[in-house]
Scaffold this motif. Structure first.
Motif, mmCIF file in Angstrom:
data_model
loop_
_atom_site.group_PDB
_atom_site.id
_atom_site.type_symbol
_atom_site.label_atom_id
_atom_site.label_comp_id
_atom_site.label_asym_id
_atom_site.label_seq_id
_atom_site.Cartn_x
_atom_site.Cartn_y
_atom_site.Cartn_z
ATOM 1 N N VAL A 6 0.842 -1.200 0.000
ATOM 2 C CA VAL A 6 0.000 0.000 0.000
ATOM 3 C C VAL A 6 0.874 1.246 0.000
ATOM 4 O O VAL A 6 0.648 2.181 -0.776
ATOM 5 N N LEU A 7 1.906 1.266 0.853
ATOM 6 C CA LEU A 7 2.827 2.401 0.891
ATOM 7 C C LEU A 7 3.485 2.592 -0.466
ATOM 8 O O LEU A 7 3.565 3.708 -0.974
ATOM 9 N N TYR A 8 3.930 1.503 -1.061
ATOM 10 C CA TYR A 8 4.567 1.582 -2.374
ATOM 11 C C TYR A 8 3.611 2.200 -3.411
ATOM 12 O O TYR A 8 3.992 3.096 -4.157
ATOM 13 N N LEU A 9 2.381 1.720 -3.455
ATOM 14 C CA LEU A 9 1.422 2.224 -4.438
ATOM 15 C C LEU A 9 1.073 3.696 -4.185
ATOM 16 O O LEU A 9 0.923 4.473 -5.140
ATOM 17 N N VAL A 10 0.980 4.095 -2.921
ATOM 18 C CA VAL A 10 0.748 5.507 -2.604
ATOM 19 C C VAL A 10 1.930 6.339 -3.096
ATOM 20 O O VAL A 10 1.748 7.416 -3.690
ATOM 21 N N LEU A 11 3.151 5.840 -2.872
ATOM 22 C CA LEU A 11 4.346 6.557 -3.324
ATOM 23 C C LEU A 11 4.365 6.715 -4.840
ATOM 24 O O LEU A 11 4.722 7.778 -5.353
ATOM 25 N N VAL A 12 3.993 5.675 -5.564
ATOM 26 C CA VAL A 12 3.939 5.775 -7.030
ATOM 27 C C VAL A 12 2.920 6.838 -7.433
ATOM 28 O O VAL A 12 3.187 7.674 -8.305
ATOM 29 N N GLY A 13 1.764 6.834 -6.777
ATOM 30 C CA GLY A 13 0.741 7.837 -7.083
ATOM 31 C C GLY A 13 1.206 9.252 -6.786
ATOM 32 O O GLY A 13 1.042 10.163 -7.608
ATOM 33 N N VAL A 14 1.831 9.457 -5.634
ATOM 34 C CA VAL A 14 2.298 10.797 -5.263
ATOM 35 C C VAL A 14 3.441 11.229 -6.180
ATOM 36 O O VAL A 14 3.520 12.391 -6.589
ATOM 37 N N ALA A 15 4.328 10.299 -6.535
ATOM 38 C CA ALA A 15 5.424 10.631 -7.461
ATOM 39 C C ALA A 15 4.866 11.011 -8.836
ATOM 40 O O ALA A 15 5.375 11.928 -9.484
ATOM 41 N N ALA A 16 3.822 10.319 -9.270
ATOM 42 C CA ALA A 16 3.194 10.663 -10.550
ATOM 43 C C ALA A 16 2.564 12.054 -10.472
ATOM 44 O O ALA A 16 2.698 12.864 -11.404
ATOM 45 N N VAL A 17 1.914 12.366 -9.359
ATOM 46 C CA VAL A 17 1.333 13.699 -9.169
ATOM 47 C C VAL A 17 2.436 14.760 -9.172
ATOM 48 O O VAL A 17 2.294 15.816 -9.793
ATOM 49 N N ALA A 18 3.555 14.480 -8.502
ATOM 50 C CA ALA A 18 4.672 15.433 -8.473
ATOM 51 C C ALA A 18 5.187 15.703 -9.881
ATOM 52 O O ALA A 18 5.444 16.853 -10.253
ATOM 53 N N THR A 19 5.323 14.647 -10.660
ATOM 54 C CA THR A 19 5.795 14.796 -12.041
ATOM 55 C C THR A 19 4.801 15.598 -12.871
ATOM 56 O O THR A 19 5.192 16.503 -13.621
ATOM 57 N N ILE A 20 3.533 15.308 -12.715
ATOM 58 C CA ILE A 20 2.499 16.041 -13.456
ATOM 59 C C ILE A 20 2.507 17.523 -13.062
ATOM 60 O O ILE A 20 2.464 18.408 -13.926
ATOM 61 N N LEU A 21 2.588 17.788 -11.760
ATOM 62 C CA LEU A 21 2.614 19.178 -11.298
ATOM 63 C C LEU A 21 3.829 19.924 -11.837
ATOM 64 O O LEU A 21 3.732 21.092 -12.213
ATOM 65 N N ALA A 22 4.979 19.246 -11.883
ATOM 66 C CA ALA A 22 6.199 19.896 -12.357
ATOM 67 C C ALA A 22 6.184 20.115 -13.864
ATOM 68 O O ALA A 22 6.828 21.036 -14.360
ATOM 69 N N LEU A 23 5.455 19.298 -14.591
ATOM 70 C CA LEU A 23 5.389 19.439 -16.047
ATOM 71 C C LEU A 23 4.258 20.360 -16.504
ATOM 72 O O LEU A 23 4.296 20.884 -17.619
ATOM 73 N N THR A 24 3.268 20.576 -15.668
ATOM 74 C CA THR A 24 2.108 21.377 -16.063
ATOM 75 C C THR A 24 2.465 22.806 -16.472
ATOM 76 O O THR A 24 1.943 23.287 -17.489
ATOM 77 N N PRO A 25 3.339 23.532 -15.755
ATOM 78 C CA PRO A 25 3.662 24.884 -16.217
ATOM 79 C C PRO A 25 4.259 24.918 -17.625
ATOM 80 O O PRO A 25 3.979 25.835 -18.394
ATOM 81 N N VAL A 26 5.044 23.912 -17.956
ATOM 82 C CA VAL A 26 5.635 23.852 -19.299
ATOM 83 C C VAL A 26 4.531 23.614 -20.338
ATOM 84 O O VAL A 26 4.494 24.262 -21.387
ATOM 85 N N ALA A 27 3.622 22.706 -20.029
ATOM 86 C CA ALA A 27 2.509 22.439 -20.942
ATOM 87 C C ALA A 27 1.620 23.675 -21.101
ATOM 88 O O ALA A 27 1.172 23.992 -22.215
ATOM 89 N N LEU A 28 1.375 24.371 -20.000
ATOM 90 C CA LEU A 28 0.575 25.596 -20.075
ATOM 91 C C LEU A 28 1.273 26.662 -20.921
ATOM 92 O O LEU A 28 0.638 27.314 -21.752
#
Length: 154
Positions: free
Chosen positions: A55-77
């Motif tokens: 469960v911890l591992y899957l939460v970490l993958v989800g949060v890491a994916a969110v971090a990546t999306i958040l960091a890439l969103t300004p470039v996409a915008l």
């Protein structure tokens, strides 16, 4: 550095440039962290993880994916709104997105330390190591900037 004589457009350009430099570092870090996490299920020890570790591992993958999306969103915008006079809206939004990305990176990093110490040693060592990671991030990412802001300029 004194920027008193700059125009609003120059200020926005400078702030956007600063954000882009910070995003370059953050994007690389989030992508490496996510990539590392995505390789874990292919390791021999993965089937031996208990339910809480999975469960911890899957939460970490989800949060890491969110971090990546958040960091890439300004470039996409920026790409979607290029040459549309959107910087007055993009700069404050990118600032918020970058702060959220850093928070997600912090959660992922402390969680990855927690999981690693739990797998290698035990739950007690994991809690200690994860807590130390959180404290160090809080000192470097929150307290240190506050202290610098409050101290008079050199």
């Amino acid at each position: 550095m004194d920027h008193a004589g700059e125009t609003e457009v120059e200020r926005l350009d400078r702030n956007w440039s600063d954000i882009l430099q910070e995003l370059r570092v953050t994007q690389t870090g989030t992508q490496i962290l996510l990539g590392f996490l995505l390789t874990i299920p292919f390791q021999q020890r993965f089937p031996s993880l208990n339910a809480e570790q999975i469960v911890l591992y899957l939460v970490l993958v989800g949060v890491a994916a969110v971090a990546t999306i958040l960091a890439l969103t300004p470039v996409a915008l920026h790409r979607a709104l290029f040459r549309r006079a959107a910087k007055p809206r993009l700069v404050p939004l990118a600032n918020v997105l970058l702060r959220l990305a850093l928070a997600a990176v912090g959660l992922t990093l402390s969680g990855a330390v927690l999981l690693t110490f739990d797998l290698v040693l035990d739950a007690t060592a994991a809690i200690i190591a994860g807590s130390i990671t959180v404290v160090l991030m809080a000192l470097g990412w929150v307290l240190l900037p506050l202290l610098i802001r409050r101290s008079p300029p050199a």
